[in-house]
Enzyme design. Structure first.
Site, PDB file in Angstrom:
ATOM      1  N   ARG A   1    -135.512-121.514   4.880  1.00 10.83           N
ATOM      2  CA  ARG A   1    -135.792-120.475   3.953  1.00 10.83           C
ATOM      3  C   ARG A   1    -134.793-120.176   3.025  1.00 10.83           C
ATOM      4  NH1 ARG A   1    -140.492-116.486   5.296  1.00 10.83           N
ATOM      5  NH2 ARG A   1    -138.506-115.083   5.574  1.00 10.83           N
TER       6      ARG A   1
ATOM      7  N   ARG B   1    -127.354-120.808   0.720  1.00  9.21           N
ATOM      8  CA  ARG B   1    -126.197-119.952   1.192  1.00  9.21           C
ATOM      9  C   ARG B   1    -126.373-118.542   0.250  1.00  9.21           C
ATOM     10  NH1 ARG B   1    -120.909-122.773   2.352  1.00  9.21           N
ATOM     11  NH2 ARG B   1    -121.882-124.345   3.806  1.00  9.21           N
TER      12      ARG B   1
ATOM     13  N   CYS C   1    -118.847 -79.777   4.012  1.00 12.31           N
ATOM     14  CA  CYS C   1    -118.979 -80.822   5.184  1.00 12.31           C
ATOM     15  C   CYS C   1    -118.846 -79.882   6.414  1.00 12.31           C
ATOM     16  CB  CYS C   1    -118.016 -81.937   5.030  1.00 12.31           C
ATOM     17  SG  CYS C   1    -117.911 -82.869   6.521  1.00 12.31           S
TER      18      CYS C   1
ATOM     19  N   CYS D   1    -115.549 -81.392   8.564  1.00 19.16           N
ATOM     20  CA  CYS D   1    -114.361 -80.837   8.003  1.00 19.16           C
ATOM     21  C   CYS D   1    -113.641 -79.945   8.776  1.00 19.16           C
ATOM     22  CB  CYS D   1    -114.321 -80.997   6.691  1.00 19.16           C
ATOM     23  SG  CYS D   1    -114.298 -82.427   5.685  1.00 19.16           S
TER      24      CYS D   1
ATOM     25  N   HIS E   1    -112.011 -86.363   5.455  1.00 18.35           N
ATOM     26  CA  HIS E   1    -113.410 -86.626   5.151  1.00 18.35           C
ATOM     27  C   HIS E   1    -113.614 -87.961   4.486  1.00 18.35           C
ATOM     28  CE1 HIS E   1    -117.364 -85.308   3.842  1.00 18.35           C
ATOM     29  NE2 HIS E   1    -117.314 -85.909   2.755  1.00 18.35           N
TER      30      HIS E   1
ATOM     31  N   ASN F   1    -123.432 -94.374  13.561  1.00 28.21           N
ATOM     32  CA  ASN F   1    -124.072 -94.673  12.302  1.00 28.21           C
ATOM     33  C   ASN F   1    -123.367 -94.738  11.165  1.00 28.21           C
ATOM     34  OD1 ASN F   1    -126.259 -95.254  14.042  1.00 28.21           O
ATOM     35  ND2 ASN F   1    -127.058 -93.056  13.936  1.00 28.21           N
TER      36      ASN F   1
ATOM     37  N   GLY G   1    -129.087 -94.003   8.132  1.00 20.72           N
ATOM     38  CA  GLY G   1    -129.584 -92.421   8.647  1.00 20.72           C
ATOM     39  C   GLY G   1    -128.369 -91.756   8.878  1.00 20.72           C
TER      40      GLY G   1
ATOM     41  N   SER H   1    -126.230 -88.663   8.349  1.00 18.20           N
ATOM     42  CA  SER H   1    -126.361 -87.582   7.341  1.00 18.20           C
ATOM     43  C   SER H   1    -124.851 -87.164   6.616  1.00 18.20           C
ATOM     44  CB  SER H   1    -126.850 -86.380   8.408  1.00 18.20           C
ATOM     45  OG  SER H   1    -126.132 -86.445   9.605  1.00 18.20           O
TER      46      SER H   1
ATOM     47  N   HIS I   1    -118.501 -88.094   6.774  1.00 19.71           N
ATOM     48  CA  HIS I   1    -117.341 -87.908   7.447  1.00 19.71           C
ATOM     49  C   HIS I   1    -117.349 -88.953   8.715  1.00 19.71           C
ATOM     50  CE1 HIS I   1    -113.877 -84.873   8.163  1.00 19.71           C
ATOM     51  NE2 HIS I   1    -113.802 -85.657   9.176  1.00 19.71           N
TER      52      HIS I   1
ATOM     53  N   HIS J   1    -117.354 -90.208  12.010  1.00 19.13           N
ATOM     54  CA  HIS J   1    -117.592 -89.779  13.151  1.00 19.13           C
ATOM     55  C   HIS J   1    -118.440 -90.712  14.012  1.00 19.13           C
ATOM     56  CE1 HIS J   1    -121.302 -88.495  11.133  1.00 19.13           C
ATOM     57  NE2 HIS J   1    -122.042 -88.284  11.987  1.00 19.13           N
TER      58      HIS J   1
ATOM     59  N   GLN K   1    -121.315 -90.586  17.754  1.00 19.80           N
ATOM     60  CA  GLN K   1    -121.900 -89.635  18.755  1.00 19.80           C
ATOM     61  C   GLN K   1    -121.636 -90.307  20.151  1.00 19.80           C
ATOM     62  OE1 GLN K   1    -125.932 -87.811  17.297  1.00 19.80           O
ATOM     63  NE2 GLN K   1    -125.865 -89.434  15.796  1.00 19.80           N
TER      64      GLN K   1
ATOM     65  N   HIS L   1    -121.367-101.031  24.738  1.00 17.88           N
ATOM     66  CA  HIS L   1    -122.293-101.297  25.860  1.00 17.88           C
ATOM     67  C   HIS L   1    -121.220-101.387  27.280  1.00 17.88           C
ATOM     68  CE1 HIS L   1    -126.295-102.374  24.392  1.00 17.88           C
ATOM     69  NE2 HIS L   1    -126.277-101.062  24.672  1.00 17.88           N
TER      70      HIS L   1
ATOM     71  N   HIS M   1    -118.615-104.579  26.135  1.00 21.38           N
ATOM     72  CA  HIS M   1    -118.865-105.142  24.859  1.00 21.38           C
ATOM     73  C   HIS M   1    -119.252-104.326  23.877  1.00 21.38           C
ATOM     74  CE1 HIS M   1    -122.771-105.845  26.856  1.00 21.38           C
ATOM     75  NE2 HIS M   1    -123.208-105.319  25.570  1.00 21.38           N
TER      76      HIS M   1
ATOM     77  N   HIS N   1    -121.737-103.791  20.185  1.00 16.68           N
ATOM     78  CA  HIS N   1    -122.764-104.497  19.154  1.00 16.68           C
ATOM     79  C   HIS N   1    -122.530-103.973  17.930  1.00 16.68           C
ATOM     80  CE1 HIS N   1    -125.107-106.541  22.354  1.00 16.68           C
ATOM     81  NE2 HIS N   1    -125.054-105.283  22.864  1.00 16.68           N
TER      82      HIS N   1
ATOM     83  N   LYS O   1    -132.587-105.820   5.307  1.00 13.49           N
ATOM     84  CA  LYS O   1    -133.393-106.272   6.062  1.00 13.49           C
ATOM     85  C   LYS O   1    -134.415-105.404   6.731  1.00 13.49           C
ATOM     86  CE  LYS O   1    -133.750-109.306  10.259  1.00 13.49           C
ATOM     87  NZ  LYS O   1    -134.788-110.218   9.858  1.00 13.49           N
ATOM     88  N   PHE O   2    -135.492-105.715   6.537  1.00 15.18           N
ATOM     89  CA  PHE O   2    -136.543-104.686   7.329  1.00 15.18           C
ATOM     90  C   PHE O   2    -137.202-105.731   8.575  1.00 15.18           C
ATOM     91  CE2 PHE O   2    -136.405-102.923   3.068  1.00 15.18           C
ATOM     92  CZ  PHE O   2    -136.366-101.568   3.631  1.00 15.18           C
TER      93      PHE O   2
HETATM   94 ZN   LIG Z   1    -125.094-104.892  24.964  1.00 16.69          ZN
HETATM   95 ZN   LIG Z   2    -115.938 -83.946   6.065  1.00 20.43          ZN
END
Ligand SMILES: [Zn+2]
Ligand SMILES: [Zn+2]
Ligand SMILES: [Zn+2]
Length: 350
Positions: free
Chosen positions: A32, A35, A56, A59, A121, A161, A167, A169, A172, A174, A176, A289, A303, A305, A318-319
Site C-alpha cells: 500500500r 517509501r 508553567c 517550573c 522548561h 507522554n 495529550g 498538557s 516541560h 516530565h 509520570q 516495562h 525493556h 516501548h 496514524k489513527f
Molecule cells: Zn512490554
Molecule cells: Zn516549565
C-alpha cells in the site's frame, strides 16, 4: 511459521505478524505504500521555548493548581500528582454479581507521581546533557525501589507522554510514575507470555528474540554495550521501537552504574533520532516495562516501548480506527523499512 517463513515475501505481500509478548497479531500491507519519507515533508517552525515559563506549573518556584509551590529544584523533582487518578487509601475488595463473572469489579489503590526531568522548561531527553539524563535514570531507580517496596504495590509504571498529539498538557520535560495494587493489563499479558515461554523453552523470550534480531540485522536501530533499540518484528505504530537491556535483568535497581549511563546514552540517542525523522520534536508515549514487584519474576526481561503516532510527516498521524478497532491493528510501512529509515538518522549521543 518455521520453514514457511522463507516462502513469504514480507516486504511485498500482505501478511500478519505475531507478537509473542502479548499474543496479538498485526496486519502488514507493504504494497500500500512506497517509501513514505520520499513525499514532501512540511517543515514546522519550531517555536523557541523559554528556559523558564512563569505560567508553567512544573517550573521551579511556580505555584501548582492545587496551591502548592514547587521548590527551586536544580536537577530532578518528584511530587505526588495533585489530581491523581488513583488513591493509596482506596479499599480493596471484589464484586461479582450473581457469581457469573459478568459484572465484575475490584478495588484499585495506587500512587500517582509526577517527575520533572530538569528545571529547564525548554529541554527534552534529546537536548539534555548526558549527566543530567543519568540523574533522571537514578531518580527513576530510587522511585521504583521505594514504591515497589510497599507491601500493597504490585507494579510500578514509569511513562512519558511527549507532545500535544499524545495529550501532554505541558511541554516541560516530565514523566509520570504510577504504582498500583494490581499488575496492569499490558504488563500482565507480557508476564504470562514470558513465563510460559520460559516454562516451555527454559530460556528468556526477549533474550532469545534479541539473539535472532542480532543475527538478522535488519530491524536494529542502534545499540551500545548495555542496550539495544530495534523496531520489533510485530510493531504496530509506524516508528515504534523496543529498547531492551542486553543483560537479562528485571528492573532498574539491578542496573550497574555503567548500565545506568548506557541507558541514559541510548535514550538520548533514540529520542534524538526520532526528532530527525520529520525535523520536529517527535511525539510519543514511552514507558518502561519492569518486573512486577512484591515477589520475584525471573522470566521478566527489562525493556521500554516507544509508541509514536506520526506516519508520513510532522502533521500526518496514524489513527487506530475501523478495521484496527474492530479487527486487527494494521500498518503499511514494514518494520524493516522503518528500522532502515531510523538507522540512517542515528548519530552519536555523546
Ligand atoms: Zn512490554
Ligand atoms: Zn516549565
Ligand atoms: Zn532475558
Amino acid at each position: 511459521m518455521g520453514s514457511q517463513t522463507s516462502t513469504l515475501q514480507l516486504g511485498e505481500q500482505s501478511h500478519r505478524r505475531f507478537n509473542p509478548l502479548t499474543n496479538e497479531w498485526v496486519l502488514v500491507s507493504p504494497h500500500r505504500t512506497q517509501r513514505p519519507w520520499q513525499g514532501a515533508t512540511e517543515v514546522i517552525p519550531a517555536a523557541k521555548k523559554p528556559e523558564y515559563d512563569p505560567t508553567c506549573y512544573l517550573c521551579p518556584g511556580n505555584q501548582r493548581a492545587g496551591g502548592v509551590r514547587n521548590p527551586q529544584y536544580s536537577s530532578t523533582f518528584v511530587f505526588e500528582n495533585d489530581y491523581a487518578a488513583l488513591k493509596r487509601d482506596s479499599p480493596p475488595g471484589r464484586m461479582d454479581l450473581a457469581d457469573k463473572g459478568l459484572i465484575v469489579a475490584e478495588g484499585e489503590a495506587g500512587i500517582c507521581r509526577v517527575m520533572c526531568f530538569s528545571p529547564r522548561h525548554d529541554l527534552t531527553l534529546s537536548s539534555m546533557e548526558l549527566p543530567a539524563i543519568e540523574e533522571v535514570v537514578r531518580t527513576w531507580t530510587s522511585e521504583f525501589s521505594e514504591l515497589g517496596a510497599m507491601d500493597w504495590v504490585s507494579h510500578v509504571q514509569i511513562f512519558e507522554n511527549r507532545g500535544e498529539m499524545m495529550g501532554a498538557s505541558n511541554p516541560h520535560p516530565h514523566c509520570q510514575i504510577w504504582a498500583t495494587s494490581s499488575v496492569p493489563q499490558m504488563p500482565s499479558r507480557e508476564l504470562l507470555a514470558q513465563e510460559s515461554y520460559f516454562k516451555k523453552n527454559g530460556t528468556c523470550l526477549l533474550c532469545d528474540y534479541i539473539e535472532l534480531e542480532k543475527r538478522e540485522q535488519v530491524r536494529i536501530v542502534c545499540a551500545n554495550e548495555g542496550f539495544i533499540v530495534l523496531v520489533p518484528f510485530w510493531a504496530v505504530w509506524p516508528f515504534e521501537v523496543l529498547v531492551c537491556s542486553s543483560r537479562h535483568l528485571g528492573a532498574m535497581p539491578e542496573l550497574s552504574r555503567r548500565e545506568q549511563s548506557q541507558l541514559a546514552e541510548i535514550l538520548k540517542q533514540a529520542v534524538s533520532t526520532y526528532d530527525r525523522v520529520f525535523d520536529v520534536p517527535f511525539p510519543y508515549s514511552m514507558g518502561f516495562h519492569q518486573a512486577p514487584t512484591g515477589q520475584p519474576h525471573p522470566a521478566w526481561h527489562f525493556h521500554a516501548h516507544f509508541y509514536p503516532p506520526l506516519l508520513r510527516s510532522a502533521t500526518v498521524r496514524k489513527f487506530m480506527v475501523g478495521f484496527e478497532m474492530l479487527g486487527t491493528p494494521q500498518r503499511d510501512i514494514t518494520a524493516e523499512l522503518a528500522a532502515e529509515r531510523l538507522r540512517s538518522l542515528v548519530t552519536s549521543a555523546k
